[in-house]
Write an enzyme that holds these catalytic residues in place. Structure first.
Site, PDB file in Angstrom:
ATOM      1  N   CYS A 161     -51.241 -32.522  -8.850  1.00  0.00           N
ATOM      2  CA  CYS A 161     -51.886 -32.092  -7.634  1.00  0.00           C
ATOM      3  C   CYS A 161     -52.678 -32.957  -6.806  1.00  0.00           C
ATOM      4  O   CYS A 161     -53.472 -32.733  -5.818  1.00  0.00           O
ATOM      5  CB  CYS A 161     -52.552 -30.748  -7.980  1.00  0.00           C
ATOM      6  SG  CYS A 161     -51.908 -29.816  -8.977  1.00  0.00           S
ATOM      7  N   HIS A 293     -60.850 -28.101  -4.193  1.00  0.00           N
ATOM      8  CA  HIS A 293     -59.633 -27.779  -4.736  1.00  0.00           C
ATOM      9  C   HIS A 293     -59.387 -26.285  -4.895  1.00  0.00           C
ATOM     10  O   HIS A 293     -58.328 -25.973  -4.426  1.00  0.00           O
ATOM     11  CB  HIS A 293     -59.688 -28.725  -6.100  1.00  0.00           C
ATOM     12  CG  HIS A 293     -57.956 -28.699  -6.603  1.00  0.00           C
ATOM     13  ND1 HIS A 293     -57.197 -29.085  -5.875  1.00  0.00           N
ATOM     14  CD2 HIS A 293     -57.584 -28.098  -7.622  1.00  0.00           C
ATOM     15  CE1 HIS A 293     -56.188 -29.235  -6.694  1.00  0.00           C
ATOM     16  NE2 HIS A 293     -56.398 -28.535  -7.877  1.00  0.00           N
ATOM     17  N   GLU A 304     -65.182 -26.669 -10.909  1.00  0.00           N
ATOM     18  CA  GLU A 304     -65.517 -27.284  -9.410  1.00  0.00           C
ATOM     19  C   GLU A 304     -66.802 -26.816  -9.024  1.00  0.00           C
ATOM     20  O   GLU A 304     -67.470 -27.658  -8.489  1.00  0.00           O
ATOM     21  CB  GLU A 304     -64.446 -27.005  -8.592  1.00  0.00           C
ATOM     22  CG  GLU A 304     -64.582 -28.045  -7.297  1.00  0.00           C
ATOM     23  CD  GLU A 304     -63.317 -27.679  -6.417  1.00  0.00           C
ATOM     24  OE1 GLU A 304     -62.453 -26.712  -6.637  1.00  0.00           O
ATOM     25  OE2 GLU A 304     -63.048 -28.558  -5.471  1.00  0.00           O
ATOM     26  N   LYS A 323     -56.707 -22.608  -0.020  1.00  0.00           N
ATOM     27  CA  LYS A 323     -55.309 -22.244  -0.846  1.00  0.00           C
ATOM     28  C   LYS A 323     -54.778 -20.859  -0.489  1.00  0.00           C
ATOM     29  O   LYS A 323     -53.571 -21.000  -0.490  1.00  0.00           O
ATOM     30  CB  LYS A 323     -55.446 -22.697  -2.301  1.00  0.00           C
ATOM     31  CG  LYS A 323     -55.413 -24.228  -2.412  1.00  0.00           C
ATOM     32  CD  LYS A 323     -55.203 -24.512  -3.882  1.00  0.00           C
ATOM     33  CE  LYS A 323     -54.796 -26.019  -4.045  1.00  0.00           C
ATOM     34  NZ  LYS A 323     -55.920 -27.132  -3.786  1.00  0.00           N
ATOM     35  N   HIS A 328     -50.798 -23.330  -3.124  1.00  0.00           N
ATOM     36  CA  HIS A 328     -51.412 -24.710  -4.032  1.00  0.00           C
ATOM     37  C   HIS A 328     -49.927 -25.464  -3.588  1.00  0.00           C
ATOM     38  O   HIS A 328     -48.941 -25.293  -4.411  1.00  0.00           O
ATOM     39  CB  HIS A 328     -51.537 -24.355  -5.204  1.00  0.00           C
ATOM     40  CG  HIS A 328     -52.146 -25.695  -5.966  1.00  0.00           C
ATOM     41  ND1 HIS A 328     -51.935 -26.934  -5.275  1.00  0.00           N
ATOM     42  CD2 HIS A 328     -52.458 -25.697  -7.074  1.00  0.00           C
ATOM     43  CE1 HIS A 328     -52.634 -27.805  -6.201  1.00  0.00           C
ATOM     44  NE2 HIS A 328     -52.771 -27.272  -7.058  1.00  0.00           N
ATOM     45  N   PHE A 387     -54.032 -31.587 -12.780  1.00  0.00           N
ATOM     46  CA  PHE A 387     -53.492 -31.641 -14.238  1.00  0.00           C
ATOM     47  C   PHE A 387     -53.171 -32.969 -14.566  1.00  0.00           C
ATOM     48  O   PHE A 387     -52.795 -33.884 -13.944  1.00  0.00           O
ATOM     49  CB  PHE A 387     -52.124 -31.105 -14.465  1.00  0.00           C
ATOM     50  CG  PHE A 387     -52.403 -29.289 -14.436  1.00  0.00           C
ATOM     51  CD1 PHE A 387     -53.322 -28.718 -14.454  1.00  0.00           C
ATOM     52  CD2 PHE A 387     -50.916 -28.550 -14.308  1.00  0.00           C
ATOM     53  CE1 PHE A 387     -53.458 -27.513 -14.619  1.00  0.00           C
ATOM     54  CE2 PHE A 387     -51.082 -27.083 -14.713  1.00  0.00           C
ATOM     55  CZ  PHE A 387     -52.233 -26.560 -14.745  1.00  0.00           C
TER      56      PHE A 387
END
Lengths: 399, 87
Positions: A161, A293, A304, A323, A328, A387
């Site tokens: 990502c 994010h 976050e 998002k 995403h 990730f």
């Protein structure tokens, strides 16, 4: 060190074709969420994703598809063409002076998936002979360099990502160091294929309902797809050709958690934002808005939010997750979100976080929601927390 | 109904033990998942098995973060299974 500016942007997303369509959808809170159905999945648990609309997909494949290209390359090409056209780059602006840095998480997912189904399910040996060049992760970057004759350095970050944010960040670092005069940078992802979708289902981080970042009743993310490409140039190169400058990429920070592969670390995410601020020569108070994010998973949102508090204090600048609008988009996410962040910077408007219903006492911070909120003059930050524990933050500002 | 629920509870206990790689003898409703060393990767396996067996999709999210004991996990799973059966 050279300053780096943006002179063109292009996007392909569930919100339509074009960077402007993406920004308007984010600002107006119009989601690209659509039903998705995969006959190969016995009992599909999650029924929606931010997929390209069928006419848009047909247009992209018609414009840039070929037997040699997976859709992931076609998406990147269409986004790059738009960016190059906006920047008004001519044939003399490419060559060795222009590089490419376009990342992807999955590469040619459709080709891979189709081959697996034929090979394993049907036992066919007649697979796509162009599979290798279509699946390889750097195909999108290479096709973009071929299309424009950009013979400078070509890179493909494959950092899940954070792929697009790191691709853009790497391009910024190269331009600053004088390794090129301009770079076509961004990310592309065409991951809405049955096999990919199923393994995301199995990881159980997708919502079977609505994507609700930072909201108490969140229960997962919504997959997306698309591509975002930006024309980045040194300020001198842009000025020398009389280019219209959209904004400056003022700061870039990236680091690794070196901890858990899947669970993000608030301290490292905050440190990453701090690196970007330091790189930009700005203080937290100079940031007018953050595009988070904000995946809408509990692991991301709590981390976050804590990272935002650590970086900005108890009253961070207005922040949003867009998002729920564009999904995403994994390896394209950072580019799509930077384009939205640039829209926010130029329009002095923070887009809303769609589907937000109630404050989460564990988050303690309330994102912009309901409708777009005016923001003050100042820089805008965009975060990617991937990730693998790979964090990347970019900061854009007026020149 | 309560018999079905008891049976379901027993089945789920076995499933949690198997997928969580815990000795069936050491698992009890009151046991804390942490004490049984059931971690996030084990959760994914448990949830996959629940989906395969009962058709209920549980995302690794809010509900799950509040589970501390085996009973919490069983309650969540049973609620989702009943929801699925009613749908």
């Amino acid at each position: 060190m050279h300053r780096v500016v943006v002179t063109g942007m292009g996007a392909v997303s569930a919100c339509g074709l074009g960077a402007d369509a993406l920004w308007r959808a984010a600002r107006d809170g119009v989601s690209g969420r659509k039903p998705v159905h995969y006959p190969e999945i016995d009992t599909q648990r999650v029924g929606h994703a931010a997929a390209l609309a069928a006419p848009d997909l047909a247009q992209v494949i018609d414009a840039a598809g070929s037997r040699m290209r997976d859709p992931v390359a076609a998406y990147a090409l269409v986004a790059a063409r738009e960016a190059v056209a906006q920047a008004k780059l001519g044939p003399d602006d490419f060559g060795d002076a222009c590089g490419v840095s376009i990342g992807s998480g999955f590469g040619g997912a459709q080709t891979l998936n189709t081959n697996y189904l034929k090979f394993a399910a049907e036992g066919s040996m007649r697979l796509d002979p162009m599979s290798v060049p279509k699946i390889m992760n750097n195909a999108a970057a290479s096709w973009v360099s071929i299309e424009f004759g950009a013979t400078g350095p070509a890179y493909c970050m494959a950092t899940a990502c954070s792929s697009a944010s790191q691709s853009i960040g790497l391009a910024v670092q190269m331009l600053r160091a004088g390794a090129a005069q301009r770079m076509l940078a961004g990310g592309s992802e065409a991951c809405l294929e049955s096999g990919v979708f199923r393994v995301w289902e199995l990881l159980r981080v997708m919502t079977a309902d609505l994507n609700r970042p930072f909201s108490r009743d969140r229960n997962g993310m919504m997959l997306g797809e698309g591509a975002g490409v930006l024309v980045l140039e040194t300020l001198e190169a842009a000025q020398a050709r009389g280019a219209e400058i959209i904004c400056e990429i003022k700061g870039y920070g990236t680091n690794s958690d070196a901890g858990d592969l899947l669970r993000p670390d608030p301290e490292r995410a905050a440190a990453c934002m701090g690196l970007a601020l330091h790189d930009a020569g700005l203080s937290p108070a100079d940031i007018a808005h953050v595009n988070a994010h904000g995946t809408g998973t509990v692991a991301n949102d709590l981390t976050e939010a804590e990272a935002l508090r650590r970086c900005f204090g108890d009253a961070p600048p207005p922040f949003t997750s867009t998002k729920p609008v564009h999904g995403h988009a994994l390896g394209a996410a950072g580019a799509l979100e930077l384009i939205v962040s640039i829209g926010a910077l130029r329009g002095r408007m923070a887009p809303p976080t769609l589907n937000y219903t109630e404050d989460d006492p564990k988050v303690h911070l309330v994102p912009v929601h309901g409708q777009a909120q005016p923001i003050g003059a100042g820089a805008v930050m965009s975060n990617s927390l991937a990730f693998g524990g790979i964090n990347a933050s970019l900061i854009v500002a007026d020149v | 109904m309560s018999e079905t629920r008891e049976q379901l509870t027993r089945e789920l206990m076995k499933l949690v033990a198997k997928e969580g790689m815990v000795e069936a003898g050491t698992i009890s409703p009151e046991a804390r998942l942490e004490d049984l060393s059931i971690q996030s990767a084990d959760f994914i396996m448990i949830l996959m098995a629940i989906e395969e067996k009962y058709g209920a999709y549980i995302s690794v999210d809010n509900d799950l973060t509040e589970t501390e004991t085996v009973q919490d996990l069983l309650d969540l799973a049973i609620a989702k299974i009943e929801e699925q059966r009613a749908a």
